[in-house]
Design a protein around this motif. Structure first.
Motif, PDB file in Angstrom:
ATOM      1  N   SER A 250       0.828  -1.208   0.000  1.00  0.00           N
ATOM      2  CA  SER A 250       0.000   0.000   0.000  1.00  0.00           C
ATOM      3  C   SER A 250       0.862   1.257   0.000  1.00  0.00           C
ATOM      4  N   VAL A 251       2.012   1.200   0.679  1.00  0.00           N
ATOM      5  CA  VAL A 251       2.950   2.327   0.633  1.00  0.00           C
ATOM      6  C   VAL A 251       3.374   2.579  -0.811  1.00  0.00           C
ATOM      7  N   VAL A 252       3.760   1.520  -1.509  1.00  0.00           N
ATOM      8  CA  VAL A 252       4.181   1.640  -2.905  1.00  0.00           C
ATOM      9  C   VAL A 252       3.038   2.154  -3.773  1.00  0.00           C
ATOM     10  N   GLY A 253       1.837   1.573  -3.607  1.00  0.00           N
ATOM     11  CA  GLY A 253       0.685   1.989  -4.398  1.00  0.00           C
ATOM     12  C   GLY A 253       0.308   3.438  -4.164  1.00  0.00           C
ATOM     13  N   GLY A 254       0.316   3.856  -2.890  1.00  0.00           N
ATOM     14  CA  GLY A 254      -0.018   5.244  -2.574  1.00  0.00           C
ATOM     15  C   GLY A 254       1.009   6.214  -3.125  1.00  0.00           C
ATOM     16  N   PHE A 255       2.279   5.891  -2.972  1.00  0.00           N
ATOM     17  CA  PHE A 255       3.371   6.751  -3.443  1.00  0.00           C
ATOM     18  C   PHE A 255       3.326   6.919  -4.965  1.00  0.00           C
ATOM     19  N   LEU A 256       3.217   5.796  -5.688  1.00  0.00           N
ATOM     20  CA  LEU A 256       3.201   5.870  -7.154  1.00  0.00           C
ATOM     21  C   LEU A 256       1.944   6.562  -7.679  1.00  0.00           C
ATOM     22  N   SER A 257       0.814   6.331  -7.009  1.00  0.00           N
ATOM     23  CA  SER A 257      -0.433   7.001  -7.429  1.00  0.00           C
ATOM     24  C   SER A 257      -0.284   8.509  -7.360  1.00  0.00           C
ATOM     25  N   ALA A 258       0.320   8.985  -6.271  1.00  0.00           N
ATOM     26  CA  ALA A 258       0.490  10.427  -6.093  1.00  0.00           C
ATOM     27  C   ALA A 258       1.463  10.998  -7.124  1.00  0.00           C
ATOM     28  N   LEU A 259       2.559  10.293  -7.389  1.00  0.00           N
ATOM     29  CA  LEU A 259       3.505  10.767  -8.409  1.00  0.00           C
ATOM     30  C   LEU A 259       2.845  10.814  -9.781  1.00  0.00           C
ATOM     31  N   GLN A 260       1.999   9.818 -10.058  1.00  0.00           N
ATOM     32  CA  GLN A 260       1.307   9.764 -11.347  1.00  0.00           C
ATOM     33  C   GLN A 260       0.376  10.967 -11.517  1.00  0.00           C
ATOM     34  N   LYS A 261      -0.100  11.490 -10.395  1.00  0.00           N
ATOM     35  CA  LYS A 261      -0.982  12.666 -10.427  1.00  0.00           C
ATOM     36  C   LYS A 261      -0.205  13.968 -10.258  1.00  0.00           C
ATOM     37  N   ASN A 262       1.130  13.867 -10.374  1.00  0.00           N
ATOM     38  CA  ASN A 262       2.018  15.043 -10.322  1.00  0.00           C
ATOM     39  C   ASN A 262       2.078  15.726  -8.960  1.00  0.00           C
ATOM     40  N   TYR A 263       1.874  14.977  -7.882  1.00  0.00           N
ATOM     41  CA  TYR A 263       2.122  15.514  -6.546  1.00  0.00           C
ATOM     42  C   TYR A 263       3.635  15.666  -6.353  1.00  0.00           C
ATOM     43  N   MET A 265       7.259  15.186  -4.431  1.00  0.00           N
ATOM     44  CA  MET A 265       7.851  13.992  -3.831  1.00  0.00           C
ATOM     45  C   MET A 265       7.463  13.878  -2.358  1.00  0.00           C
ATOM     46  N   GLU A 266       7.476  14.991  -1.635  1.00  0.00           N
ATOM     47  CA  GLU A 266       7.144  14.976  -0.212  1.00  0.00           C
ATOM     48  C   GLU A 266       5.686  14.586   0.013  1.00  0.00           C
ATOM     49  N   GLU A 267       4.797  15.149  -0.792  1.00  0.00           N
ATOM     50  CA  GLU A 267       3.373  14.835  -0.627  1.00  0.00           C
ATOM     51  C   GLU A 267       3.093  13.377  -1.015  1.00  0.00           C
ATOM     52  N   ALA A 268       3.777  12.900  -2.045  1.00  0.00           N
ATOM     53  CA  ALA A 268       3.615  11.497  -2.455  1.00  0.00           C
ATOM     54  C   ALA A 268       4.080  10.558  -1.341  1.00  0.00           C
ATOM     55  N   PHE A 269       5.167  10.935  -0.679  1.00  0.00           N
ATOM     56  CA  PHE A 269       5.679  10.136   0.440  1.00  0.00           C
ATOM     57  C   PHE A 269       4.661  10.088   1.569  1.00  0.00           C
ATOM     58  N   LYS A 270       4.061  11.228   1.881  1.00  0.00           N
ATOM     59  CA  LYS A 270       3.055  11.271   2.945  1.00  0.00           C
ATOM     60  C   LYS A 270       1.852  10.392   2.595  1.00  0.00           C
ATOM     61  N   ILE A 271       1.428  10.448   1.345  1.00  0.00           N
ATOM     62  CA  ILE A 271       0.286   9.637   0.915  1.00  0.00           C
ATOM     63  C   ILE A 271       0.628   8.155   0.989  1.00  0.00           C
TER      64      ILE A 271
END
Length: 303
Positions: A250-263, A265-271
């Motif tokens: 889920s960490v991987v899925g949340g992180f990659l999802s956020a990057l895919q939406k152009n968040y 790096m810090e926000e993607a990590f938090k997600i």
């Protein structure tokens, strides 16, 4: 497109028993069935966060049909290679302590392996491949290295959530992201990592060796994100752990999802951290609502 690779998918049969006694008749108080496998978990989390993926791997028999039908019902694209044997069943017994019994999985022929590799020929540098989970004994131990070699030739990003010898091989190929826990990171350097500072030290060594991004999970002590440019430390929200399966995925899925939406790096990590915690605090994989509930409780500081 983000492709997730699960080499040995399963039906996860989760059984709850009040008191389990060996040699006696035990009756369940509840049971559920889900498609299992780390790559599949990543796909399911990303779909819940509104990002499309395509699940790859090998399936067979009535259990394989269950996996495929379940994913399609969740609107997840699949491109599995069909094999003659049944996909495995993994039993998760929840009682006073949690016990797991994992199946072996079906045999895979050279022709079926060639069919699997053909999928990668159609990918482009716009794509990302997520390698997750162990390599089953029915496949060559070099399969991840072969996949990465294909991806490197086509400039495809590779994300790897693997351990042991597979992790060592992946690191030598300079992947885009790896996600070891602190035990797995310690094994790479033949040391015991207990603190955030130790994890930071050895994570930076991997970045120096060519890994682009590293997320290190340290259980209740939090998580780290280490890149060439920055190091971030996140706390883990407090809550009752109900589920040990799928939190890292889920960490991987949340992180990659956020990057895919152009968040950022810090926000993607938090997600990603919020997604991992949301799964740990649930009986099943995280939901978008649970992630959003926990997100304000994740604090990030520079490492």
């Amino acid at each position: 497109m983000i492709y997730t690779v699960t080499l040995n998918p399963s039906v996860d049969y989760i059984v709850e028993v009040d008191q389990f006694e060996i040699g006696s008749l035990n009756r369940t108080v509840a049971d559920t069935k889900f498609p299992g496998g780390k790559g599949i978990n990543v796909s399911r989390v990303m779909q819940r966060l509104g990002v499309e993926t395509e699940a790859l791997g090998f399936i067979g028999g009535f259990t394989g049909k269950f996996v495929e039908d379940f994913l399609r019902a969740e609107n997840i694209q699949t491109n599995f290679v069909k094999v003659s044997g049944d996909s495995r069943i993994n039993i998760k017994l929840k009682t006073e302590v949690e016990t797991e019994i994992n199946g072996l999985g079906p045999s895979i022929t050279d022709e079926q392996l060639a069919e699997f590799f053909a999928v990668f020929e159609k990918m482009t540098e716009e794509d990302t491949v997520v390698l997750a989970g162990s390599i089953p004994g029915t496949l060559p131990a070099s399969i991840y290295k072969e996949i990465i070699s294909l991806c490197k030739d086509k400039q495809i990003k590779v994300v790897a959530d693997v351990s042991g010898e597979a992790l060592k091989e992946v690191i030598s190929e300079n992947p885009y992201l790896i996600k070891p826990n602190h035990h797995e990171l310690g094994e790479l350097f033949q040391t015991d990592i207990q603190t955030v500072e130790e994890a930071l030290k050895y994570g930076k060594k991997l970045v120096e060796q060519g890994v682009k991004h590293i997320i290190v999970s340290l259980a209740e002590k939090g998580a780290l994100l280490i890149t060439e440019r920055t190091s971030l430390i996140a706390n883990v929200p407090k809550g009752k752990v109900l589920n040990s399966v799928g939190a890292g995925d889920s960490v991987v899925g949340g992180f990659l999802s956020a990057l895919q939406k152009n968040y950022s790096m810090e926000e993607a990590f938090k997600i990603g951290v919020a997604a991992g915690s949301a799964t740990a605090f649930s009986m099943e994989l995280c939901t978008k609502e649970k992630i959003e509930e926990l997100l304000p409780k994740v604090e990030v500081m520079k490492g």
